[in-house]
Write a protein that holds these residues in place. Structure first.
Motif, PDB file in Angstrom:
ATOM      1  N   ALA A  26      66.845  12.384  54.935  1.00  0.00           N
ATOM      2  CA  ALA A  26      66.551  10.954  55.090  1.00  0.00           C
ATOM      3  C   ALA A  26      67.391  10.445  56.254  1.00  0.00           C
ATOM      4  O   ALA A  26      68.609  10.640  56.278  1.00  0.00           O
ATOM      5  CB  ALA A  26      66.873  10.184  53.823  1.00  0.00           C
ATOM      6  N   SER A  27      66.730   9.834  57.219  1.00  0.00           N
ATOM      7  CA  SER A  27      67.469   9.322  58.378  1.00  0.00           C
ATOM      8  C   SER A  27      67.152   7.860  58.660  1.00  0.00           C
ATOM      9  O   SER A  27      67.448   7.358  59.732  1.00  0.00           O
ATOM     10  CB  SER A  27      67.171  10.179  59.610  1.00  0.00           C
ATOM     11  N   ASN A  28      66.563   7.179  57.688  1.00  0.00           N
ATOM     12  CA  ASN A  28      66.186   5.788  57.901  1.00  0.00           C
ATOM     13  C   ASN A  28      67.285   4.791  57.547  1.00  0.00           C
ATOM     14  O   ASN A  28      67.132   3.601  57.803  1.00  0.00           O
ATOM     15  CB  ASN A  28      64.911   5.460  57.114  1.00  0.00           C
ATOM     16  N   LEU A  29      68.382   5.232  56.959  1.00  0.00           N
ATOM     17  CA  LEU A  29      69.476   4.328  56.636  1.00  0.00           C
ATOM     18  C   LEU A  29      70.428   4.247  57.826  1.00  0.00           C
ATOM     19  O   LEU A  29      70.845   5.280  58.363  1.00  0.00           O
ATOM     20  CB  LEU A  29      70.218   4.806  55.387  1.00  0.00           C
ATOM     21  N   GLU A  30      70.752   3.060  58.227  1.00  0.00           N
ATOM     22  CA  GLU A  30      71.542   2.859  59.434  1.00  0.00           C
ATOM     23  C   GLU A  30      72.880   3.594  59.380  1.00  0.00           C
ATOM     24  O   GLU A  30      73.637   3.468  58.422  1.00  0.00           O
ATOM     25  CB  GLU A  30      71.803   1.367  59.645  1.00  0.00           C
ATOM     26  N   GLY A  31      73.125   4.406  60.400  1.00  0.00           N
ATOM     27  CA  GLY A  31      74.396   5.099  60.537  1.00  0.00           C
ATOM     28  C   GLY A  31      74.549   6.345  59.693  1.00  0.00           C
ATOM     29  O   GLY A  31      75.648   6.898  59.629  1.00  0.00           O
ATOM     30  N   LEU A  32      73.477   6.792  59.033  1.00  0.00           N
ATOM     31  CA  LEU A  32      73.574   7.959  58.162  1.00  0.00           C
ATOM     32  C   LEU A  32      72.375   8.881  58.309  1.00  0.00           C
ATOM     33  O   LEU A  32      71.254   8.432  58.523  1.00  0.00           O
ATOM     34  CB  LEU A  32      73.617   7.537  56.685  1.00  0.00           C
TER      35      LEU A  32
END
Length: 66
Positions: A26-32
């Protein structure tokens, strides 16, 4: 604790559809960038800074790891 309820998981293109060893990202969370085992979605996750994840992927590509 980090709230992962908004994470949009996608399965690795290298994962098979027969229930084998699968990795989800998952890469849709900002900064993670978050990695988990698809067979244990409620289990532990690995957290990466986006730059660290890019460096990891670049290293794999350079070494020809499949």
């Amino acid at each position: 604790m980090i709230d992962l309820t908004g994470a949009e998981w996608r399965k690795s293109s290298r994962s098979s559809t027969n229930g084998g060893n699968c990795v989800e990202v998952a890469s849709n969370l900002e900064g993670l960038v978050i990695i988990r085992d698809s067979k244990d979605p409620g289990g532990p996750v690995l957290l990466f800074a986006p730059s660290a994840w890019r460096n990891f992927l670049n290293e794999i590509k350079e070494k020809g790891v499949k």
